[in-house]
Design an enzyme around this catalytic site. Sequence first.
Site, PDB file in Angstrom:
ATOM      1  N   ASP A 103       4.710   0.676  11.917  1.00 14.48           N
ATOM      2  CA  ASP A 103       3.643   0.122  11.424  1.00 14.48           C
ATOM      3  C   ASP A 103       3.438  -1.265  11.771  1.00 14.48           C
ATOM      4  OD1 ASP A 103       2.705   2.361   9.973  1.00 14.48           O
ATOM      5  OD2 ASP A 103       3.051   1.794   7.760  1.00 14.48           O
ATOM      6  N   LYS A 145       0.890  -1.181  -0.076  1.00 12.60           N
ATOM      7  CA  LYS A 145       0.134   0.023   0.016  1.00 12.60           C
ATOM      8  C   LYS A 145       0.891   1.273   0.022  1.00 12.60           C
ATOM      9  CE  LYS A 145      -1.959   1.815   3.816  1.00 12.60           C
ATOM     10  NZ  LYS A 145      -1.676   3.340   3.927  1.00 12.60           N
ATOM     11  N   ASN A 146       1.948   1.227   1.007  1.00  7.91           N
ATOM     12  CA  ASN A 146       2.776   2.654   1.021  1.00  7.91           C
ATOM     13  C   ASN A 146       3.691   2.836   0.085  1.00  7.91           C
ATOM     14  OD1 ASN A 146       1.429   3.120   3.437  1.00  7.91           O
ATOM     15  ND2 ASN A 146       2.928   2.033   4.638  1.00  7.91           N
ATOM     16  N   ILE A 193       8.558   7.229  16.655  1.00  8.68           N
ATOM     17  CA  ILE A 193       7.976   7.982  15.183  1.00  8.68           C
ATOM     18  C   ILE A 193       6.972   8.751  15.324  1.00  8.68           C
ATOM     19  CG2 ILE A 193       7.379   7.579  12.800  1.00  8.68           C
ATOM     20  CD1 ILE A 193      10.406   6.516  13.225  1.00  8.68           C
ATOM     21  N   CYS A 207      -5.025  13.575  12.769  1.00  6.88           N
ATOM     22  CA  CYS A 207      -4.915  12.148  12.254  1.00  6.88           C
ATOM     23  C   CYS A 207      -4.951  11.289  13.659  1.00  6.88           C
ATOM     24  CB  CYS A 207      -3.680  11.697  11.673  1.00  6.88           C
ATOM     25  SG  CYS A 207      -3.547  10.230  11.304  1.00  6.88           S
ATOM     26  N   ARG A 260       1.167  14.484  12.800  1.00  9.30           N
ATOM     27  CA  ARG A 260       1.659  14.343  11.430  1.00  9.30           C
ATOM     28  C   ARG A 260       1.821  15.641  10.513  1.00  9.30           C
ATOM     29  NH1 ARG A 260      -0.712   8.626   9.536  1.00  9.30           N
ATOM     30  NH2 ARG A 260       1.410   8.392   8.461  1.00  9.30           N
ATOM     31  N   PRO A 261       2.822  16.283  11.054  1.00  9.22           N
ATOM     32  CA  PRO A 261       2.916  17.651  10.347  1.00  9.22           C
ATOM     33  C   PRO A 261       3.158  17.443   8.744  1.00  9.22           C
ATOM     34  CG  PRO A 261       4.586  17.532  11.962  1.00  9.22           C
ATOM     35  CD  PRO A 261       3.818  16.324  12.015  1.00  9.22           C
ATOM     36  N   VAL A 262       3.119  18.588   8.118  1.00 11.57           N
ATOM     37  CA  VAL A 262       3.815  18.522   6.645  1.00 11.57           C
ATOM     38  C   VAL A 262       4.772  19.621   6.561  1.00 11.57           C
ATOM     39  CG1 VAL A 262       1.670  17.477   5.499  1.00 11.57           C
ATOM     40  CG2 VAL A 262       1.622  19.866   5.857  1.00 11.57           C
ATOM     41  N   ASP A 263       5.443  20.150   7.465  1.00 13.82           N
ATOM     42  CA  ASP A 263       6.338  21.303   7.287  1.00 13.82           C
ATOM     43  C   ASP A 263       7.623  20.606   6.558  1.00 13.82           C
ATOM     44  OD1 ASP A 263       6.965  19.576   9.532  1.00 13.82           O
ATOM     45  OD2 ASP A 263       8.157  20.877  10.533  1.00 13.82           O
ATOM     46  N   ARG A 297      -8.810  -0.224   4.441  1.00 17.25           N
ATOM     47  CA  ARG A 297      -7.711   0.465   3.864  1.00 17.25           C
ATOM     48  C   ARG A 297      -6.497  -0.017   3.650  1.00 17.25           C
ATOM     49  NH1 ARG A 297      -6.170   4.869   7.674  1.00 17.25           N
ATOM     50  NH2 ARG A 297      -4.866   4.997   5.891  1.00 17.25           N
TER      51      ARG A 297
HETATM   52  C1  UD1 Z   1       5.708   7.166   8.732  1.00 18.22           C
HETATM   53  C2  UD1 Z   1       6.518   6.109   8.600  1.00 18.22           C
HETATM   54  C3  UD1 Z   1       6.503   5.062   7.696  1.00 18.22           C
HETATM   55  C4  UD1 Z   1       4.900   4.545   7.683  1.00 18.22           C
HETATM   56  C5  UD1 Z   1       3.995   5.461   7.987  1.00 18.22           C
HETATM   57  C6  UD1 Z   1       2.360   5.131   8.014  1.00 18.22           C
HETATM   58  C7  UD1 Z   1       8.858   6.180   9.266  1.00 18.22           C
HETATM   59  C8  UD1 Z   1      10.274   6.922   9.267  1.00 18.22           C
HETATM   60  N1  UD1 Z   1       7.851   6.645   8.477  1.00 18.22           N
HETATM   61  O1  UD1 Z   1       5.560   7.762   7.299  1.00 18.22           O
HETATM   62  O2  UD1 Z   1       7.276   3.842   7.944  1.00 18.22           O
HETATM   63  O3  UD1 Z   1       4.461   3.646   6.838  1.00 18.22           O
HETATM   64  O4  UD1 Z   1       4.157   6.464   8.647  1.00 18.22           O
HETATM   65  O5  UD1 Z   1       2.444   4.687   9.439  1.00 18.22           O
HETATM   66  O6  UD1 Z   1       9.047   5.169  10.123  1.00 18.22           O
HETATM   67  N2  UD1 Z   1       7.378  14.682  10.242  1.00 18.22           N
HETATM   68  C9  UD1 Z   1       7.457  16.099  10.534  1.00 18.22           C
HETATM   69  N3  UD1 Z   1       7.249  16.866   9.464  1.00 18.22           N
HETATM   70  C10 UD1 Z   1       6.618  16.499   8.096  1.00 18.22           C
HETATM   71  C11 UD1 Z   1       6.679  15.261   7.989  1.00 18.22           C
HETATM   72  C12 UD1 Z   1       7.219  14.245   9.042  1.00 18.22           C
HETATM   73  O7  UD1 Z   1       7.986  16.660  11.608  1.00 18.22           O
HETATM   74  O8  UD1 Z   1       6.610  17.536   7.188  1.00 18.22           O
HETATM   75  C13 UD1 Z   1       7.648  13.703  11.306  1.00 18.22           C
HETATM   76  C14 UD1 Z   1       6.594  12.855  11.679  1.00 18.22           C
HETATM   77  O9  UD1 Z   1       5.562  13.524  12.749  1.00 18.22           O
HETATM   78  C15 UD1 Z   1       7.265  11.876  12.234  1.00 18.22           C
HETATM   79  C16 UD1 Z   1       8.495  11.638  11.405  1.00 18.22           C
HETATM   80  O10 UD1 Z   1       8.703  12.979  11.048  1.00 18.22           O
HETATM   81  O11 UD1 Z   1       7.697  11.925  13.406  1.00 18.22           O
HETATM   82  C17 UD1 Z   1       8.376  10.725  10.122  1.00 18.22           C
HETATM   83  O12 UD1 Z   1       7.333  10.836   9.326  1.00 18.22           O
HETATM   84  P1  UD1 Z   1       7.096  10.456   7.937  1.00 18.22           P
HETATM   85  O13 UD1 Z   1       8.024   9.379   7.666  1.00 18.22           O
HETATM   86  O14 UD1 Z   1       7.066  11.552   6.935  1.00 18.22           O
HETATM   87  O15 UD1 Z   1       5.577   9.948   7.922  1.00 18.22           O
HETATM   88  P2  UD1 Z   1       5.065   8.896   7.054  1.00 18.22           P
HETATM   89  O16 UD1 Z   1       5.588   9.396   5.697  1.00 18.22           O
HETATM   90  O17 UD1 Z   1       3.589   8.939   7.286  1.00 18.22           O
END
Ligand code: UD1
Length: 429
Positions: A316, A22-23, A338, A126, A131-134, A408
């Site tokens: 996960d 999926k991912n 994480i 969420c 889960r930010p997008v910064d 999902r």
């Molecule tokens: C993460 C997992 C991924 C898993 C998915 C769904 C890791 C490194 N990533 O991916 O393996 O399949 O969740 O559960 O294990 N973050 C920020 N700012 C951002 C983006 C992320 O601070 O813009 C932080 C997140 O809050 C988190 C970390 O970075 O603490 C990792 O996030 P990220 O890998 O981006 O999350 P996913 O892509 O959802």
Amino acid sequence: MDRIKIVGGQQLHGTIPISGAKNATLPLMIASLLTDETLILENVPRLADVIQLQRILGNHGVDIMIAGKRPGDDPNAGRTVHISARAIIDTTAPYEMVSKMRASFSVVAPLLARKGEAKVSLPGGCAIGTRPVDLLIMALEKLGADIEIENGYVLARAPKGLRGGEIVFPKVTVGGTHTALMAAATAKGTTIIENAAREPEIGDLADCLIKMGAKISGAGTSRIVVDGVPKLHGARHSVLPDRIETGTYAMAVAMAGGDVLLQHARPELLQSALDVLVQSGTTVTPTNEGIRIARNGGGIAPVDVTTAPFPGFPTDLQAQLMALMTRAQGTSHITETIFENRFMHVQELARFGARIQLNGETATIEGVERLKGAPVMATDLRASVSLVIAALAAEGETMVNRVYHLDRGFERLEAKLAACGAAIERLSA
Ligand code: UD1
């Protein structure tokens, strides 16, 4: 709303075919926006998230054709999907869509790369942390995008196109690395991504982009170099097997006992989790066809595990491991690094009689001899499957409510487990 009924106590024996990841599928589908030619994806899993993303992409004008089933087709084989973003008719991804599936936020990078603009809703809250997008935004800015946030939307512009740059992620982010790759593929000049995520799904996206004409080296390491090309073209790519589905069924077998071949699974995609299973007393045997998982007779040994970016133990699989450890002969510790707040399954596992204490980001699990079936509620994708694992070893009946979370991310979960002897059935509402 569908529910799943499980009566615990049956061992698992047989073969479980592992689906496409999926991912990996979701970012691969999104990458189709980068070209006006057709991207053909094979081994695409039948999941609610894939259908949802199909709708979201449709909104941008993407045509998606999913090949129907033909007589004699293997019901377990993934589907082949033809995706064509010949003309992008809309560069806005509205809140109603992005809020349903966070992964769809990533459309911002290819829309920006192809059309010079994108208006994409922030994903919103969420269940597993903020889960930010910064960092995704930071990556786009480094490549020359001009970004504003207005009324909950990210407005991204790059009227003269994106240009190569250096992106240094302060934290490993899978979503951020996907975004950086897609934005850099057709940017002018060279992009260097430092502290890139090394998850196999990054390698899969990079492989597909390379087939589409991108110049990428170092994917799978923490330093990726992308030499921008003017245009990408169509390609055919097969999605890699789902390491989280693999680990989930491996833990289910460890929990229930038995001997199961996880067909198409690749050990190198989840070595850290397999090592933990071996420590717990499970027999793990890589074969030409996949991975065999067995536990016969012996008890479950406790383990201490901390989640970490790849190649560490995946977040996960944290909930599934916790379910398994509820029946260990001793005390286990699981630390989640994480996502804060990714412990929604703890109170549901307690309903089976599990003994778990939370202290900050660490859960202490004191193994119990018996779990008892109970009505429970799925909260998020991976948490819900941990309840299924607990139920397989619990005495009596468990009813898992709100199984849309499972749909999902797990293809035909009840059929795959039932084929190996589990007493599991879906009750349709
Ligand atoms: C993460 C997992 C991924 C898993 C998915 C769904 C890791 C490194 N990533 O991916 O393996 O399949 O969740 O559960 O294990 N973050 C920020 N700012 C951002 C983006 C992320 O601070 O813009 C932080 C997140 O809050 C988190 C970390 O970075 O603490 C990792 O996030 P990220 O890998 O981006 O999350 P996913 O892509 O959802």
